[in-house]
Design an enzyme around this catalytic site. Structure first.
Site, PDB file in Angstrom:
ATOM      1  N   CYS A   2      28.041  48.483  29.686  1.00 47.95           N
ATOM      2  CA  CYS A   2      28.245  47.256  29.146  1.00 47.95           C
ATOM      3  C   CYS A   2      29.032  48.136  27.877  1.00 47.95           C
ATOM      4  O   CYS A   2      29.312  48.782  27.782  1.00 47.95           O
ATOM      5  CB  CYS A   2      26.438  47.095  28.508  1.00 47.95           C
ATOM      6  N   ARG A  27      33.860  45.205  29.697  1.00 51.04           N
ATOM      7  CA  ARG A  27      32.767  46.158  30.187  1.00 51.04           C
ATOM      8  C   ARG A  27      31.806  46.058  30.718  1.00 51.04           C
ATOM      9  O   ARG A  27      31.055  46.750  31.076  1.00 51.04           O
ATOM     10  CB  ARG A  27      32.819  46.957  29.015  1.00 51.04           C
ATOM     11  N   TRP A  74      26.764  44.466  31.552  1.00 51.65           N
ATOM     12  CA  TRP A  74      27.075  43.925  33.117  1.00 51.65           C
ATOM     13  C   TRP A  74      25.680  45.066  33.331  1.00 51.65           C
ATOM     14  O   TRP A  74      25.180  45.751  33.520  1.00 51.65           O
ATOM     15  CB  TRP A  74      27.600  45.317  33.157  1.00 51.65           C
ATOM     16  N   ASN A 100      23.280  50.470  25.668  1.00 52.20           N
ATOM     17  CA  ASN A 100      23.959  51.016  27.295  1.00 52.20           C
ATOM     18  C   ASN A 100      23.756  52.189  27.658  1.00 52.20           C
ATOM     19  O   ASN A 100      23.820  53.480  27.030  1.00 52.20           O
ATOM     20  CB  ASN A 100      25.168  51.082  26.335  1.00 52.20           C
ATOM     21  N   GLY A 101      23.137  52.084  29.347  1.00 51.50           N
ATOM     22  CA  GLY A 101      22.912  53.646  29.692  1.00 51.50           C
ATOM     23  C   GLY A 101      21.305  53.127  30.280  1.00 51.50           C
ATOM     24  O   GLY A 101      21.535  51.583  30.805  1.00 51.50           O
ATOM     25  N   GLU A 476      43.597  52.358  48.918  1.00 48.05           N
ATOM     26  CA  GLU A 476      43.812  51.726  47.532  1.00 48.05           C
ATOM     27  C   GLU A 476      44.481  50.088  47.440  1.00 48.05           C
ATOM     28  O   GLU A 476      44.340  49.510  46.693  1.00 48.05           O
ATOM     29  CB  GLU A 476      45.201  52.413  46.849  1.00 48.05           C
ATOM     30  N   LYS A 480      42.376  46.776  45.695  1.00 49.67           N
ATOM     31  CA  LYS A 480      42.752  46.514  45.536  1.00 49.67           C
ATOM     32  C   LYS A 480      42.957  44.603  45.915  1.00 49.67           C
ATOM     33  O   LYS A 480      42.459  44.238  45.203  1.00 49.67           O
ATOM     34  CB  LYS A 480      44.492  46.321  45.021  1.00 49.67           C
ATOM     35  N   GLU A 483      38.369  44.517  45.332  1.00 52.32           N
ATOM     36  CA  GLU A 483      38.322  44.080  44.357  1.00 52.32           C
ATOM     37  C   GLU A 483      38.309  42.452  43.211  1.00 52.32           C
ATOM     38  O   GLU A 483      37.504  42.153  43.114  1.00 52.32           O
ATOM     39  CB  GLU A 483      37.910  44.902  43.329  1.00 52.32           C
ATOM     40  N   HIS A 499      41.422  54.616  68.813  1.00 51.64           N
ATOM     41  CA  HIS A 499      39.667  55.595  68.482  1.00 51.64           C
ATOM     42  C   HIS A 499      38.798  54.241  68.749  1.00 51.64           C
ATOM     43  O   HIS A 499      37.821  54.041  67.911  1.00 51.64           O
ATOM     44  CB  HIS A 499      39.647  56.598  67.929  1.00 51.64           C
ATOM     45  N   LYS A 601      34.304  47.734  33.856  1.00 53.83           N
ATOM     46  CA  LYS A 601      35.727  48.687  33.628  1.00 53.83           C
ATOM     47  C   LYS A 601      35.472  50.474  33.056  1.00 53.83           C
ATOM     48  O   LYS A 601      36.918  51.106  33.553  1.00 53.83           O
ATOM     49  CB  LYS A 601      36.579  48.939  31.828  1.00 53.83           C
TER      50      LYS A 601
HETATM   51  C1  F6R Z   1      39.443  50.169  41.162  1.00 60.07           C
HETATM   52  C2  F6R Z   1      38.310  50.615  39.403  1.00 60.07           C
HETATM   53  C3  F6R Z   1      37.312  51.379  39.555  1.00 60.07           C
HETATM   54  C4  F6R Z   1      37.191  52.448  39.036  1.00 60.07           C
HETATM   55  C5  F6R Z   1      36.514  53.191  39.648  1.00 60.07           C
HETATM   56  C6  F6R Z   1      36.619  55.054  38.200  1.00 60.07           C
HETATM   57  O1  F6R Z   1      40.099  49.136  40.184  1.00 60.07           O
HETATM   58  O2  F6R Z   1      38.944  49.717  38.248  1.00 60.07           O
HETATM   59  O3  F6R Z   1      37.561  51.802  42.012  1.00 60.07           O
HETATM   60  O4  F6R Z   1      38.823  53.395  39.720  1.00 60.07           O
HETATM   61  O5  F6R Z   1      35.226  52.794  38.645  1.00 60.07           O
HETATM   62  O6  F6R Z   1      36.733  53.907  36.675  1.00 60.07           O
HETATM   63  P1  F6R Z   1      37.674  55.576  36.495  1.00 60.07           P
HETATM   64  O7  F6R Z   1      38.784  56.190  36.623  1.00 60.07           O
HETATM   65  O8  F6R Z   1      37.600  55.258  34.928  1.00 60.07           O
HETATM   66  O9  F6R Z   1      37.489  57.193  36.439  1.00 60.07           O
END
Ligand code: F6R
Length: 606
Positions: A2, A27, A74, A100-101, A476, A480, A483, A499, A601
Site C-alpha cells: 500500500c 504500490r 492493495w 501499510n502492513g 522470466e 512477464k 503478469e 517427460h 511494486k
Molecule cells: C515481476 C515482479 C515481481 C517482483 C517480486 C520481487 O515483474 O515485479 O515478481 O520481482 O515481487 O520484488 P523485489 O525485486 O522488489 O524484491
C-alpha cells in the site's frame, strides 16, 4: 503493497497530497482515501478505484486543509470495498489513520475493544489502531502517550501516519518492518512509504528505522524510539533520483520506457564501484556455502546466477525462492546469503534474510532502492543505480541485476583462475558493446515484434522453453507474459518436454523457444532437438534465434532472428525479446500495462 503519504504545511496542501499519493499508486491501486484537516475540522473521504478517479469523482481538491494523510490500497485483509478503505477513524472521530502492513494480533485486540463498546465499520486489521488511540487518549490526555502505548501493543508489521483533532497541526507516524520515510522541506514536511511521495518537493529524506515514531509539524520534526521514548538524531539522506527520471518522457507506458532504459542500466552496472564488487566476490569466495535468494522476477535473477556461477566459477550456488528459504536452506556462520530485490522491501526476502542472520550467516544484496530495508539489513549492499522503476512489473531492475551478477561471476572466475585475463577482458568488452546491440534491437525490431505479438495475442497457452541459462530466460519471459498480459505461459527446461508435457502439444498450445547462438554448440543442438520434438507433433514453435542467414528457418512456424553476439551476452538479448512480446501482447489485449491486476511494486506482506 500500500502507499501512504502525509503532508503538513502553512497553506492548503490538498494538491500536494494528491501529487504524492499519485506517485505512490504503483504500490497498490484498488482503493484510495484521504483525511484533511483545517483547524480542528477533520474531513475523511475514501472510495474504491484508483487515485485519479477518486480525487476527480470526490472533488477532493476542492476541500482545503493545511495537514492531511492519504492512502492507496492493495487489499490484504478485507475485500475491496469503501468500508475497508483507509483512513480509519476512532468512534469519537478525533483520530484518522492510514496503515501499510499487517497487525497480526488484531483479532484479539478487536474483540477486546468491541467488549469495551467500540464500534467497528470494516473487516480490516488496521481499524483497531484508531480505536486503541482513542482509548489511550482518554486515559493519558496526550496524543503522543496514546500513540506510544498503542504502538507497544501492536504485533506484526506497520507503517502508519495519523492526524488528530487534538493536535490539528501535527502528523504522527511510526514504523516496524514496513517502509517509511520523512521528507524535510523548508515549508512542507512529509511522510511517505518511499521518496516518490515527496520527490517533487524536497530531496531531503529521513529513513525511519524499526520501532521509531516521528512527530512532524510545518517547521519542525522529532524522531523517537517507541520502546524507550529516547529522542534520535537522524541523518538527512539526499535523494539522488530526480522527479523527471520518474516521468514517462513521451513513452506511452513506463514499462516501455524502462525497457528502453536497459542499455543505460548496463553502463551503470559496468561503472559500479569495483572495490565494492570485489568485496562481494570475496564474500562468495570465502563462504563454505552460498545461496542466491529472491522471489518472482528476482528468483529468476537468482536462477540465472546459479547457471552463470556454475559455468564460470565451477561452484554450484543454489537459487532459492525467498518464500521457501527458511523451509529449505541450511545456513551457519560460514554461509553467505546473497539476496536480490528491486524494491528492497519484499517481505519474503526480508524474512529469508532475517532467518539467515539468526543463524549467523554473512549477508549481501543487490538492491535498486537506496535506503530500503534490505539495503540496510545486509552486511554488504550493491546499490544497482538503475533509476526509478515505476511500472509495477520489473524489467530494467531485474535485467540490471543479471548484468551485475554476470560481472561478479566473471570476477570470481578470474580470481579462481577458471578463466584467463584475456577471456575476462573479452567478456567485459562484450558487455560494454551490449547497450548498442540492445538499442539497435529496440529501434529496429520492435515493430516486427509488435506484429508478431498482435498476430498471436489470442493464443491462450504458451510453453516457454530454454536449456541451460536460457531456462531462467524462459521462466522470466513467461512471468512477464502472465503478469502483464494475463496469458497463461509456462516456463520449462527444453529437456522436460519428453517427460510428459509433450502430451499437451496441439493447436491450443503454442511454444516459444529461446535458442542459444550456434557457437554454444551442445546447448544449441539440444535446444533444436526440443524444437523438433514439438514440430514432429505439428506443434507451433516461435523460435527466437541468432541464425542470421541460416538454413534452419523451415524448422520454425514463426521466428525472431537476432544479430549474432557472444554467448555471454546472448541471454540478455533474448530477455529483451521476452519483455517486448509480453508488452505488445498486453497492448493488443488492452491490458493496464503499468498497473496490472493483482501485483504491487513492493510486496511487503507474507
Ligand atoms: C515481476 C515482479 C515481481 C517482483 C517480486 C520481487 O515483474 O515485479 O515478481 O520481482 O515481487 O520484488 P523485489 O525485486 O522488489 O524484491
Amino acid at each position: 503493497m500500500c502507499g501512504i503519504n502525509g503532508v503538513v504545511g502553512l497553506k492548503n496542501i490538498s494538491e500536494v497530497l494528491f501529487q504524492g499519493i499519485r506517485n505512490l499508486e504503483y504500490r497498490g491501486y484498488d482503493s484510495c482515501g484521504v483525511a484533511l484537516m483545517n483547524k480542528s475540522n477533520l474531513m475523511v473521504q475514501k472510495n474504491t478505484g484508483g487515485v485519479e478517479e477518486f480525487f476527480r469523482k470526490g472533488n477532493i481538491l476542492a476541500t482545503k486543509g493545511k495537514i492531511g494523510i492519504a492512502h492507496t490500497r492493495w487489499a490484504t485483509h478485507g475485500t475491496v470495498t469503501r468500508d475497508n478503505t483507509h483512513p480509519f477513524t476512532s468512534c469519537d472521530g478525533a483520530f484518522a489513520l492510514v496503515h501499510n502492513g499487517i497487525i497480526s494480533n488484531y483479532r484479539f485486540l478487536r474483540d477486546g475493544l468491541i467488549g469495551e463498546g467500540h464500534v467497528f465499520r470494516s473487516e480490516t486489521d488496521t481499524e483497531v489502531i484508531p480505536h486503541l488511540l482513542e482509548k489511550y487518549y482518554k486515559k493519558h490526555k496526550s496524543v503522543e502517550k496514546a500513540l506510544v502505548k498503542t504502538l507497544n501493543i501492536l504485533e506484526g508489521t506497520f507503517a502508519i501516519a495519523m492526524i488528530s483533532t487534538h493536535h490539528p497541526d501535527q502528523i504522527f507516524c511510526a514504523r516496524r518492518e514496513s517502509p517509511l520515510m520523512l521528507g524535510i522541506g523548508d515549508e512542507l514536511k512529509f511522510v511517505g512509504s518511499d521518496f516518490n511521495a515527496f520527490i517533487d518537493y524536497t530531496k531531503n529524506a529521513i529513513i525511519m528505522e524499526d520501532d521509531e515514531y516521528a512527530i512532524l509539524s510545518r517547521d519542525s520534526y522529532v524522531v523517537k524510539n517507541f520502546l524507550t521514548q529516547e529522542e534520535i538524531v537522524k541523518p538527512i539522506t539526499k535523494i539522488e533520483w530526480d522527479s523527471e527520471t520518474a516521468k514517462k518522457s513521451g513513452y506511452p507506458h513506463y514499462m516501455l520506457k524502462e525497457i528502453y532504459e536497459q542499455p543505460q542500466t548496463i553502463n551503470t552496472a559496468l561503472e559500479l564501484d569495483s572495490n565494492l564488487m570485489n568485496e562481494v566476490v570475496d564474500m562468495i569466495d570465502v563462504s563454505d556455502k552460498a545461496y542466491f535468494v529472491g522471489v518472482g522476477s528476482t528468483f529468476y535473477v537468482a536462477k540465472f546466477s546459479e547457471y552463470l556461477f556454475s559455468s564460470l566459477t565451477d561452484s554450484f550456488i543454489p537459487a532459492v525462492s525467498s518464500d521457501e528459504f527458511a523451509l529449505l536452506a541450511k545456513v551457519d556462520s560460514k554461509s553467505l546469503v546473497l539476496t536480490l530485490s528491486q524494491s528492497g522491501e519484499t517481505f519474503d526476502t526480508i524474512s529469508a534474510l532475517k532467518f539467515a542472520k539468526s543463524k549467523g550467516a554473512m549477508t549481501a544484496a543487490v538492491v535498486n532502492v537506496m535506503g530500503s530495508s534490505i539495503s540496510r539489513l545486509v552486511d554488504k549492499v550493491i546499490l544497482q543505480g538503475s533509476g526509478p522503476e515505476i511500472c509495477v512489473i520489473s524489467t530494467k531492475a531485474a535485467f540490471a541485476q543479471m548484468i551485475i551478477l554476470t560481472i561478479l561471476a566473471l570476477k570470481l572466475s578470474l580470481k579462481r583462475k577458471k578463466i584467463k585475463r584475456r577471456e575476462y577482458d573479452s567478456s567485459i568488452t562484450a558487455l560494454r558493446e551490449l547497450p548498442e546491440v540492445i538499442q539497435n534491437i529496440l529501434n529496429e525490431r520492435s515493430g516486427f515484434i509488435h506484429r508478431i505479438a498482435n498476430n498471436y495475442s489470442k493464443v491462450k497457452n504458451w510453453l516457454y522453453l530454454g536449456r541451460g541459462i536460457y531456462y531462467p530466460v524462459a521462466l522470466e519471459s513467461a512471468l512477464k507474459m502472465k503478469e502483464v498480459a494475463y496469458v497463461h505461459a509456462e516456463g520449462m527446461p527444453g529437456g522436460f518436454l519428453k517427460h510428459g508435457t509433450l502430451a499437451m502439444i496441439d493447436q491450443d498450445v503454442n511454444s516459444i523457444v529461446f535458442i542459444p547462438p550456434r557457437s554454444d554448440k551442445k546447448l544449441y543442438e539440444s535446444t533444436i532437438h526440443s524444437v523438433e520434438e514439438i514440430r514432429a507433433r505439428s506443434g507451433f514453435v516461435l523460435g527466437v534465434h541468432f541464425d542470421e542467414g541460416s538454413k534452419n528457418r523451415d524448422l520454425f512456424s514463426e521466428e525472431i532472428i537476432l544479430p549474432n553476439v557472444k554467448p555471454i551476452v546472448a541471454p540478455f538479448v533474448q530477455l529483451v525479446i521476452g519483455q517486448l512480446l509480453a508488452y505488445f501482447t498486453a497492448i493488443s489485449l488492452k491490458r493496464n500495462v503499468d498497473k496490472p491486476r493483482s501485483l504491487a511494486k513492493s510486496v511487503t506482506v507474507g
